[in-house]
Design an enzyme around this catalytic site. Sequence first.
Site, mmCIF file in Angstrom:
data_model
loop_
_atom_site.group_PDB
_atom_site.id
_atom_site.type_symbol
_atom_site.label_atom_id
_atom_site.label_comp_id
_atom_site.label_asym_id
_atom_site.label_seq_id
_atom_site.Cartn_x
_atom_site.Cartn_y
_atom_site.Cartn_z
ATOM 1 N N ASN A 99 0.980 -1.282 -0.010
ATOM 2 C CA ASN A 99 0.064 -0.051 -0.060
ATOM 3 C C ASN A 99 0.977 1.293 0.050
ATOM 4 O O ASN A 99 2.162 1.282 0.183
ATOM 5 C CB ASN A 99 -1.112 0.131 1.311
ATOM 6 C CG ASN A 99 -0.198 -0.188 2.458
ATOM 7 O OD1 ASN A 99 0.393 0.932 2.839
ATOM 8 N ND2 ASN A 99 -0.465 -1.090 3.340
ATOM 9 N N ASP A 114 -4.846 -5.874 5.029
ATOM 10 C CA ASP A 114 -5.900 -6.655 5.470
ATOM 11 C C ASP A 114 -6.093 -8.080 5.005
ATOM 12 O O ASP A 114 -6.531 -8.860 5.374
ATOM 13 C CB ASP A 114 -7.393 -5.987 5.273
ATOM 14 C CG ASP A 114 -7.513 -4.716 6.083
ATOM 15 O OD1 ASP A 114 -7.200 -4.997 7.528
ATOM 16 O OD2 ASP A 114 -7.973 -3.678 5.612
ATOM 17 N N LYS A 135 9.061 -17.224 -9.422
ATOM 18 C CA LYS A 135 8.505 -16.259 -9.819
ATOM 19 C C LYS A 135 7.341 -16.750 -10.732
ATOM 20 O O LYS A 135 7.510 -17.682 -11.664
ATOM 21 C CB LYS A 135 9.517 -15.508 -10.842
ATOM 22 C CG LYS A 135 8.856 -14.256 -11.356
ATOM 23 C CD LYS A 135 9.801 -13.316 -11.938
ATOM 24 C CE LYS A 135 9.334 -12.188 -12.457
ATOM 25 N NZ LYS A 135 10.284 -11.660 -13.626
ATOM 26 N N PRO A 155 -4.509 -11.124 10.475
ATOM 27 C CA PRO A 155 -5.395 -10.720 11.660
ATOM 28 C C PRO A 155 -5.414 -9.111 11.893
ATOM 29 O O PRO A 155 -4.529 -8.540 11.265
ATOM 30 C CB PRO A 155 -4.450 -11.108 12.771
ATOM 31 C CG PRO A 155 -3.224 -11.456 12.274
ATOM 32 C CD PRO A 155 -3.454 -11.608 10.715
ATOM 33 N N ASP A 156 -6.533 -8.711 12.398
ATOM 34 C CA ASP A 156 -6.632 -7.209 12.823
ATOM 35 C C ASP A 156 -5.778 -7.063 14.089
ATOM 36 O O ASP A 156 -6.052 -7.164 15.248
ATOM 37 C CB ASP A 156 -8.059 -6.754 13.101
ATOM 38 C CG ASP A 156 -7.941 -5.341 13.136
ATOM 39 O OD1 ASP A 156 -7.269 -4.478 13.775
ATOM 40 O OD2 ASP A 156 -9.085 -4.453 12.648
ATOM 41 N N PHE A 212 -5.217 4.279 14.174
ATOM 42 C CA PHE A 212 -5.452 5.261 13.075
ATOM 43 C C PHE A 212 -6.862 4.794 12.330
ATOM 44 O O PHE A 212 -6.977 3.567 12.047
ATOM 45 C CB PHE A 212 -4.218 5.345 12.203
ATOM 46 C CG PHE A 212 -3.483 6.426 12.649
ATOM 47 C CD1 PHE A 212 -2.607 6.029 13.941
ATOM 48 C CD2 PHE A 212 -2.993 7.639 12.186
ATOM 49 C CE1 PHE A 212 -1.579 6.954 14.485
ATOM 50 C CE2 PHE A 212 -2.257 8.667 12.603
ATOM 51 C CZ PHE A 212 -1.349 8.196 13.700
ATOM 52 N N LYS A 231 -14.540 2.615 14.702
ATOM 53 C CA LYS A 231 -13.338 1.851 14.848
ATOM 54 C C LYS A 231 -12.781 1.780 16.361
ATOM 55 O O LYS A 231 -12.417 0.752 16.587
ATOM 56 C CB LYS A 231 -12.066 2.566 13.765
ATOM 57 C CG LYS A 231 -12.148 1.667 12.655
ATOM 58 C CD LYS A 231 -11.091 2.235 11.606
ATOM 59 C CE LYS A 231 -11.553 1.825 10.328
ATOM 60 N NZ LYS A 231 -11.166 2.619 9.136
ATOM 61 N N LYS A 278 -12.656 -1.679 17.745
ATOM 62 C CA LYS A 278 -11.136 -2.189 18.100
ATOM 63 C C LYS A 278 -10.954 -2.058 19.404
ATOM 64 O O LYS A 278 -9.825 -2.203 19.924
ATOM 65 C CB LYS A 278 -10.266 -1.695 17.049
ATOM 66 C CG LYS A 278 -10.447 -1.665 15.551
ATOM 67 C CD LYS A 278 -9.650 -1.552 14.598
ATOM 68 C CE LYS A 278 -9.807 -1.680 13.133
ATOM 69 N NZ LYS A 278 -8.556 -1.794 12.432
HETATM 70 N N1 CTP Z 1 -4.822 -2.390 11.469
HETATM 71 C C1 CTP Z 1 -4.316 -3.422 12.539
HETATM 72 N N2 CTP Z 1 -4.429 -4.559 11.499
HETATM 73 C C2 CTP Z 1 -5.006 -4.677 10.438
HETATM 74 C C3 CTP Z 1 -5.403 -3.786 9.815
HETATM 75 C C4 CTP Z 1 -5.409 -2.259 10.391
HETATM 76 O O1 CTP Z 1 -3.833 -3.416 13.232
HETATM 77 N N3 CTP Z 1 -5.098 -5.860 9.751
HETATM 78 C C5 CTP Z 1 -4.951 -1.025 12.340
HETATM 79 C C6 CTP Z 1 -3.976 0.036 11.716
HETATM 80 O O2 CTP Z 1 -2.515 0.225 12.298
HETATM 81 C C7 CTP Z 1 -4.784 1.298 12.148
HETATM 82 C C8 CTP Z 1 -6.218 1.034 12.231
HETATM 83 O O3 CTP Z 1 -5.995 -0.658 12.337
HETATM 84 O O4 CTP Z 1 -4.185 1.855 13.418
HETATM 85 C C9 CTP Z 1 -7.084 1.294 11.010
HETATM 86 O O5 CTP Z 1 -6.820 0.660 10.078
HETATM 87 P P1 CTP Z 1 -7.700 0.791 8.726
HETATM 88 O O6 CTP Z 1 -7.340 0.114 7.418
HETATM 89 O O7 CTP Z 1 -8.184 2.124 8.485
HETATM 90 O O8 CTP Z 1 -9.154 0.109 9.253
HETATM 91 P P2 CTP Z 1 -9.782 -1.477 9.009
HETATM 92 O O9 CTP Z 1 -10.045 -2.144 10.113
HETATM 93 O O10 CTP Z 1 -9.044 -2.156 7.788
HETATM 94 O O11 CTP Z 1 -11.230 -0.979 8.268
HETATM 95 P P3 CTP Z 1 -11.474 -0.405 6.563
HETATM 96 O O12 CTP Z 1 -12.637 -1.548 6.309
HETATM 97 O O13 CTP Z 1 -12.256 0.792 7.009
HETATM 98 O O14 CTP Z 1 -10.471 -0.324 6.013
#
Ligand code: CTP
Length: 416
Positions: free
Chosen positions: A224, A293, A303, A321-322, A342, A356, A360
């Site tokens: 990203n 994500d 390759k 994992p989140d 964030f 969020k 979270k």
């Molecule tokens: N984050 C995380 N692990 C992930 C994705 C995100 O810890 N797999 C954390 C990021 O470091 C950030 C926060 O979650 O602090 C928000 O990330 P964001 O990508 O904006 O949110 P998402 O939960 O992915 O929701 P969205 O569907 O809006 O993208």
Amino acid sequence: MDGPRLSAAPLDPAAPLRGATVVVGVGGGIAAYKACELVRLLDKAGAKVWVTMTRRATKFVSPLTFQALSGRPVFTDLFSLTEEASIGHIQLADRADLVILAPASANLIARLAAGMADDAVTSVVLATKAPVLLAPSMNVNMWSHPLTQRNVQTLAALPHISIVGPGDGFLACRWVGPGRLADPADIVEAAASLRTPQDLRGRRLVVSAGPTQEALDPARYLGNRSSGKMGLALALAARRRGAQVSLVLGPTAQVPPPGVEVVNVTTALQMQAALAERVPGADAVIMAAAVADFRPRQVAPQKLKRSRLGGELTLELVSNPDLLAELGHARGDERRPLLVGFAAETEDVVRNAQEKLAKKRCDLVVGNDVSAPGIGFGADDNAVVIVGDGGVVATIAGSKLVVAHGILDQVVARLG
Ligand code: CTP
């Protein structure tokens, strides 16, 4: 002697040296030439720099060089009528917000430890109530000599004296070991810290920053646009405010700030493992990283060849994992460590950030509109809205360092 005088100049946390009167005392050593770069960097940081030199220092670098770099007269002689007429050494000592001795030679350190005021440099040090930063530089054996070590300890024991370096490495005297003058940039960073309120001293912070990369094959990955700049600014600001900082850093071209522990990772799963090691016992965790994500279900061992794919490629992705949500849900009722997330949004920033925060289970979410031009991904500036349990707690716009300090203000207020 009472404690160090509080700086008279206004403190801007994001530019702590701007407007500060900094006296650089140059000692006699080959590293005196590096003091030129130091003066240049201090000037660039907005400091008003005055240089004083020992007699021996003038054998290595001409006072004229420092005069040109600082744009001010240079003090080398206590008894010079012209030098004392421009601004006396006592006045300079009074006016200083900070005194930096670089290079602090063994001889200069010894004279200071003995309380001597036998030249322009030592006189300013003895007469000032400003903080004094010592950057030693000498031959490795001179540095490790018990007399030098005793003198350094004598000076370090004083509340207004601090020391940066010396570094380890190849010395001008052809010896290898400790004795190198700290890098001028690191000396400036130590000076910036001395001019920053230490409201995170004794705290341990974990900051994640940068993108993650999820491999497709040995040559390609899913990534990203995160540059890591916001997370690095947070690590720098927290370090300056006295925190011990672990920076879990995804792949980025940015150079991490000095004085922080850097744990380099590539994937979300590596970031998860690094956090699992660093988070226990931390006071606060700030998740500035743009964690992917999803990751490819399978990483091709070789390759992927266009010729073998037959013109189409369908990728199967699995959820990562989140990490933030995991940390939020793993906390007990005491809600420690403090958790900051964030939310990069393109619409409804406050509402999405609030969602969020709840989902979270964090204490603060920093929302930013990444669709706005000039801020967000890759930019040097940012504009954020910080939400907590009660709604919006702050809105901040400016450089990422200004924003970082604004976020840390909220962290400090909640750590109590
Ligand atoms: N984050 C995380 N692990 C992930 C994705 C995100 O810890 N797999 C954390 C990021 O470091 C950030 C926060 O979650 O602090 C928000 O990330 P964001 O990508 O904006 O949110 P998402 O939960 O992915 O929701 P969205 O569907 O809006 O993208």
